[in-house]
Write an enzyme that holds these catalytic residues in place. Structure first.
Site, PDB file in Angstrom:
ATOM      1  N   LYS A 191       0.946  -1.169   0.016  1.00 27.01           N
ATOM      2  CA  LYS A 191       0.354   0.030   0.207  1.00 27.01           C
ATOM      3  C   LYS A 191       1.106   1.074   0.599  1.00 27.01           C
ATOM      4  O   LYS A 191       2.435   0.471   1.193  1.00 27.01           O
ATOM      5  CB  LYS A 191      -0.906   0.395   1.311  1.00 27.01           C
ATOM      6  CG  LYS A 191      -1.471   0.979   1.227  1.00 27.01           C
ATOM      7  CD  LYS A 191      -2.967   1.049   2.783  1.00 27.01           C
ATOM      8  CE  LYS A 191      -2.903   2.137   2.854  1.00 27.01           C
ATOM      9  NZ  LYS A 191      -4.829   1.973   3.427  1.00 27.01           N
ATOM     10  N   SER A 233      -9.732   0.732   7.471  1.00 25.23           N
ATOM     11  CA  SER A 233      -8.827   1.295   5.795  1.00 25.23           C
ATOM     12  C   SER A 233      -8.552  -0.422   6.165  1.00 25.23           C
ATOM     13  O   SER A 233      -8.130  -0.629   4.592  1.00 25.23           O
ATOM     14  CB  SER A 233      -7.705   2.046   5.926  1.00 25.23           C
ATOM     15  OG  SER A 233      -7.964   3.546   5.897  1.00 25.23           O
ATOM     16  N   SER A 267      -9.485   3.281   3.209  1.00 29.48           N
ATOM     17  CA  SER A 267      -8.060   4.002   2.185  1.00 29.48           C
ATOM     18  C   SER A 267      -7.458   2.640   1.878  1.00 29.48           C
ATOM     19  O   SER A 267      -7.091   2.996   0.826  1.00 29.48           O
ATOM     20  CB  SER A 267      -6.923   4.367   2.999  1.00 29.48           C
ATOM     21  OG  SER A 267      -6.458   3.675   4.030  1.00 29.48           O
TER      22      SER A 267
END
Length: 499
Positions: free
Chosen positions: A75, A177, A153
């Protein structure tokens, strides 16, 4: 070369077993993954920073570990890879191309497990939203319907895993997230408890320990095995959480026993909950009862609106500090950041220190009340999402609100706004899609989203389970039982590597 269809049949451990048996090489797996990522990128926009040559060089070396040779995506926030710029979904950082000198500790542990990282995934700016639609990279889209968001996210990671580009991808969770995109994309998403996985070397605790790193997966056993590879203290850890009783992978297939599970479909901040989300919980409750568990409606005695306000206070203050740090590091002006980020940061700067501390001290009250609740109930079941996945652009700040925000910031009226009931409206507006996930972050407890429901429109809508501190093993045992009782791995979205 392994075909895309054969590649997509396996989870992460399955692909690693093929490498171990020398039925396929790490480089062959990598090229298949790269081809899938490039083919689906125009539809999904999931991988924003490719690392193909770095990955090819690594795949040609001797690799060891439980995931030796597995293609993997990190990520693009908090999961730094030495020598590779990290953008955090921010134009200022994207343009500056600042590259870290060392790996994040979580990445170091993934590498020791044998993975081959070949890219970084799309995130909202600073990971500050439950959608993935940054101005720096453009919106990421949901493989189940590209008109909809994959959540955030960790939206890029979720889209990549759901689409079969990789079976596992890096994620982190400061307000939901991991669980939110898992719920959007039909994946298993486990948020470990505070301190379970490392945060260093640049942080020991992010947002007082509310943020935690782990992965998004299709199979429960991949999540368990990766937690085995990453859990435990690091140099400088503020505290050492008790280790698990046994390897997490050993929990998969282990009888969870007869559990007492509470459930609720009521939004803790008083906002609407879609009928599909409520049905997801009711169907799960019936499934649990059929497996021999006791299920009843109950919820902890916690003021959800106050918790939401305390979460937003911390979130906005963190955004302000992050934005200021990025300005110092890049020399960027205000034009390097999105208006919504400016607004969050402005409210964060306008928050008085004593107000911030008072909110943080209430975290203890929430943890205490949740602990008392877990003395009666093993697990707490809720929807992961209050509403089905939004369409891309649906949660964008309206033009008139943008105009109001610009005026407020120009006149430095943020402090006055914080003294009105507008704060409650901000909480409800910001969290109405995802009001259930923040409790686990502020209390530091483990929680997971399990893909047990799809809407009439064919969109995933996960259900969430929360456990007491140290309950990761229990969550994995139950998740594996649910995975066996109601399998989800065979369900594939329309946008998929094997399509």
């Amino acid at each position: 070369m392994i075909s895309a269809a054969d590649y997509a049949r396996y989870d992460g451990l399955g692909l690693a077993e093929l490498v171990q048996r020398r039925e396929v090489t790490p480089l062959e797996l990598l090229e298949t993954a790269i081809a899938a990522a490039e083919r689906l990128q125009p539809q999904l926009n999931a991988v924003v920073m490719p690392m193909h040559e770095i990955a090819r060089a690594r795949a040609a070396t001797a690799l060891s570990g439980p995931f030796a040779g597995l293609p993997f995506l990190a990520k693009d926030i908090f999961q730094e890879y030495a020598g590779v710029p990290a953008s955090y979904g921010c134009r200022a950082l994207k343009n500056a191309r600042l590259a870290p000198a060392e790996h994040a500790e979580i990445v170091e542990r993934w590498l020791r497990a044998g993975v081959v990282v070949f890219g970084r995934t799309n995130v909202p700016e600073f990971g500050a939203k439950g959608i993935t639609e940054s101005q720096a990279w453009g919106p990421c889209r949901n493989p189940w319907n590209p008109a909809h968001t994959p959540g955030g996210s960790s939206g890029g990671s979720a889209a990549a895993v759901a689409a079969g580009i990789v079976p596992i991808a890096g994620a982190n969770d400061g307000g939901g997230s991991i669980r939110i995109p898992a719920g959007h994309c039909g994946l298993f998403g486990l948020k470990p408890g505070r301190g379970r996985t490392p945060q260093g070397p640049h942080f020991m605790e992010r947002m007082h320990g509310a943020v935690i790193d782990h992965v998004l997966t299709r199979s429960v056993r991949d999540s368990a095995a990766m937690l085995d590879a990453t859990h435990g203290p690091e140099v400088g850890s503020l505290f050492h959480i008790a280790p698990p009783e046994r390897p997490y992978l050993d929990e998969v297939g282990r009888d969870p026993g007869r559990l007492t599970i509470a459930f609720s479909t009521r939004s803790p901040i008083g906002t609407a909950v879609d009928a599909e989300a409520m049905q997801a919980v009711r169907n799960t409750a019936r499934l649990l009862e059929s497996l021999g568990h006791h299920v009843e409606e109950a919820e902890p005695e916690i003021d959800g609106m106050q918790l939401g306000k305390d979460f937003i206070t911390m979130w906005f203050a963190t955004c302000a500090a992050t934005m200021d740090e990025v300005k110092r590091r890049t020399g960027s002006g205000n034009d390097g950041f999105e208006l919504d980020t400016h607004a969050m940061a402005a409210f964060g700067r306008a928050t008085r220190a004593n107000t911030y501390v008072e909110g943080y001290l209430r975290w203890n009250d929430y943890a205490r009340r949740l602990g008392e609740f877990h003395q009666r109930y093993d697990l707490f079941l809720t929807p992961t999402l209050a509403l089905p996945p939004a369409r891309v652009g649906e949660i964008r700040t309206p033009g008139w609100q943008q105009a109001v925000l610009r005026v407020l910031m120009a006149l430095h009226l943020e402090g006055l706004v914080l003294k009105t009931r507008i704060v409650e409206q901000m909480v409800q507006e910001n969290l109405k899609w995802v009001p259930f996930t923040q409790l686990a972050n502020l209390t530091g407890t483990p929680a997971m989203s399990v893909p047990l429901h799809w809407t009439a429109d064919g969109l995933p809508l996960g259900v969430q389970f929360g456990a007491a501190p140290g309950g990761e093993g229990l969550l994995i045992r139950l998740a594996a039982q649910l995975e066996q009782a109601q399998p989800w791995a065979q369900r594939r979205p329309p946008v998929h590597a094997a399509a």
